[in-house]
Design a protein around this motif. Sequence first.
Motif, short mmCIF file in Angstrom:
data_model
loop_
_atom_site.label_atom_id
_atom_site.label_comp_id
_atom_site.label_asym_id
_atom_site.label_seq_id
_atom_site.Cartn_x
_atom_site.Cartn_y
_atom_site.Cartn_z
N ILE A 28 36.56 46.09 45.32
CA ILE A 28 37.41 47.02 44.58
C ILE A 28 37.37 46.64 43.10
O ILE A 28 37.17 47.47 42.22
N HIS A 29 37.53 45.34 42.83
CA HIS A 29 37.54 44.88 41.45
C HIS A 29 36.19 45.12 40.81
O HIS A 29 36.10 45.60 39.67
N CYS A 30 35.15 44.81 41.53
CA CYS A 30 33.79 45.03 41.04
C CYS A 30 33.56 46.50 40.68
O CYS A 30 33.07 46.82 39.60
N VAL A 72 39.09 49.42 34.03
CA VAL A 72 40.55 49.23 34.07
C VAL A 72 41.03 48.02 33.27
O VAL A 72 42.19 47.66 33.33
N HIS A 73 40.11 47.40 32.51
CA HIS A 73 40.53 46.30 31.63
C HIS A 73 40.55 46.77 30.17
O HIS A 73 40.04 47.83 29.86
N ASN A 74 41.12 45.92 29.32
CA ASN A 74 41.14 46.17 27.88
C ASN A 74 41.91 47.42 27.46
O ASN A 74 41.60 48.04 26.44
N LEU A 107 45.76 50.40 31.23
CA LEU A 107 45.58 50.50 32.69
C LEU A 107 45.61 49.13 33.37
O LEU A 107 45.77 49.03 34.58
N PHE A 108 45.46 48.08 32.57
CA PHE A 108 45.33 46.73 33.12
C PHE A 108 46.49 46.34 34.04
O PHE A 108 46.28 45.98 35.21
N PHE A 109 47.71 46.41 33.55
CA PHE A 109 48.85 45.98 34.38
C PHE A 109 49.06 46.86 35.61
O PHE A 109 49.16 46.34 36.72
N PHE A 124 46.99 48.88 37.22
CA PHE A 124 45.90 48.80 38.20
C PHE A 124 46.02 47.55 39.06
O PHE A 124 45.95 47.60 40.28
N HIS A 125 46.21 46.40 38.41
CA HIS A 125 46.26 45.16 39.18
C HIS A 125 47.53 45.08 40.03
O HIS A 125 47.52 44.47 41.08
N ARG A 126 48.60 45.68 39.56
CA ARG A 126 49.81 45.69 40.39
C ARG A 126 49.55 46.44 41.69
O ARG A 126 49.88 45.95 42.77
N PRO A 165 47.22 34.54 28.37
CA PRO A 165 46.31 33.61 29.03
C PRO A 165 45.45 34.18 30.17
O PRO A 165 44.71 33.43 30.79
N HIS A 166 45.55 35.49 30.42
CA HIS A 166 44.82 36.01 31.59
C HIS A 166 43.34 35.65 31.61
O HIS A 166 42.83 35.11 32.59
N SER A 167 42.63 35.95 30.52
CA SER A 167 41.19 35.70 30.52
C SER A 167 40.82 34.22 30.56
O SER A 167 39.93 33.82 31.33
N VAL A 208 42.30 31.81 31.99
CA VAL A 208 42.47 31.30 33.36
C VAL A 208 41.25 31.69 34.21
O VAL A 208 40.73 30.88 34.99
N HIS A 209 40.77 32.91 34.03
CA HIS A 209 39.56 33.34 34.76
C HIS A 209 38.38 32.43 34.41
O HIS A 209 37.67 31.95 35.30
N ILE A 210 38.17 32.25 33.11
CA ILE A 210 36.99 31.48 32.67
C ILE A 210 37.08 30.04 33.14
O ILE A 210 36.10 29.47 33.64
N HIS A 244 33.82 36.33 36.11
CA HIS A 244 33.16 37.61 35.87
C HIS A 244 33.85 38.69 36.70
O HIS A 244 34.21 38.43 37.85
N PHE A 245 34.02 39.87 36.12
CA PHE A 245 34.72 40.94 36.83
C PHE A 245 34.16 41.20 38.22
O PHE A 245 34.89 41.35 39.18
N TYR A 246 32.83 41.26 38.35
CA TYR A 246 32.25 41.72 39.61
C TYR A 246 32.53 40.75 40.76
O TYR A 246 32.66 41.16 41.91
N VAL A 286 41.86 32.65 44.83
CA VAL A 286 42.84 32.30 43.80
C VAL A 286 43.05 33.47 42.82
O VAL A 286 44.05 33.53 42.11
N PHE A 287 42.11 34.41 42.80
CA PHE A 287 42.24 35.59 41.94
C PHE A 287 43.59 36.28 42.12
O PHE A 287 44.28 36.62 41.17
N TYR A 288 43.95 36.49 43.39
CA TYR A 288 45.15 37.27 43.70
C TYR A 288 46.42 36.48 43.38
O TYR A 288 47.46 37.05 43.09
N HIS A 298 46.47 34.23 40.87
CA HIS A 298 46.50 34.33 39.41
C HIS A 298 47.12 35.66 38.99
O HIS A 298 48.04 35.70 38.17
N HIS A 299 46.66 36.74 39.59
CA HIS A 299 47.18 38.04 39.19
C HIS A 299 48.62 38.28 39.61
O HIS A 299 49.32 39.12 39.04
N SER A 300 49.06 37.55 40.62
CA SER A 300 50.45 37.63 41.00
C SER A 300 51.31 37.14 39.81
O SER A 300 52.33 37.75 39.47
CU1 C2O Z 1 40.82 42.61 36.73
CU2 C2O Z 1 42.01 39.23 36.02
O1 C2O Z 1 40.97 40.86 36.06
#
Ligand code: C2O
Length: 353
Positions: free
Chosen positions: A93-95, A111-113, A116-118, A120-122, A241-243, A245-247, A270-272, A279-281, A283-285
């Motif tokens: 879905i994220h990809c 859906v980034h930048n 829509l970011f908040f 969509f991820h919610r 800090p979102h990005s 944490v991903h990196i 990476h988005f895909y 841990v992605f979910y 983090h996004h929580s």
């Molecule tokens: Cu859709 Cu943390 O990225």
Amino acid sequence: ATPSPPPDLSSCSKAKINETTEVPYSCCAPTPKDMKKVPYYKFPSMTKLRIRPPAHALDEAYIAKYNLAISRMKDLDKTQPTNPIGFKQQANIHCAYCNGAYAIDGKVLQVHNSWLFFPFHRWYLYFYERILGSLINDPTFALPYWNWDHPKGMRFPPMFDIPGTALYDERRGEQIHNGTIIDLGSFGDQVQTTQLQLMTNNLTLMYRQLVTNAPCPLMFFGGPYTLGSDVESPGTVEVIPHSPVHIWAGTRRGSILPDGKTSNGEDMGHFYSAGLDPVFYCHHSNVDRMWKEWKAIGGKRTDIQNKDWLNSEFFFYDESGNPFKVKVRDCLDTKKMGYDYEPMPTPWRNFKP
Ligand code: C2O
């Protein structure tokens, strides 16, 4: 302007890692028989809120049920690879939403930048959490949050770093081990400093991103994104800090992955591939929790009133594998959605630089 509509799944195409490289598999979700007949989602009745706990404070029993839920999701990849509630399908879905698989009117959906970011991820986590709960027959199961805005949570949550468990992922950076403190402001370079100083810097940074730099909605959520737009204007928290944490959680770009390929930051960086790391979910929580904490600061910190935002739509499958359209306007109240966050102190509110 026209609100961003849900993607037409029947026109899904190959996602891209970068300009020249395609994702080596298809991220497209299963296509419903008739896209036009996909209904709007209605919240099912519920009796008890799901309360999302901080990841660092979970007991063994909670960790065990979380592992069980993720392992059942991963099992579906083997037994029913096209089931939309399977682990890879969920990661896809994220990809698909972020790597150019969906085009609307010739413009790639991203859906980034933007604002829509908040939302969509919610919505993404909303369904993910319900799927996990239903796989273990626990209607109150709640996704833990990686509490990186609190000194106790500024390291990789240890439960994700146990090889052989469902929460483990091989494609992570070396720096996540041994309780190393994360630098929430870093896009790759690590500065040499004490752990205490890093924690202090992180708290100051949180203050800056939620209080100083985000006094009004568009600063926090990001700039408008409507049908056909391709403006990049991320909100404060999305950038930091979102990005970082991903990196930090992903492998270093250019390093060699376990399968011998060269890293693009997989998985988290990476988005895909980000959704392939459990841990992605988590983090996004916490990213989602920041939405609530930001509003709690007060002043002009409220949801966006613009109809183009409120009426933007996404497309998801629920825990029974049924397709639905959802609107941004329906995700503004987490209690109405059936969940809330276990409170944790927000010490960064006292870290005015
Ligand atoms: Cu859709 Cu943390 O990225």
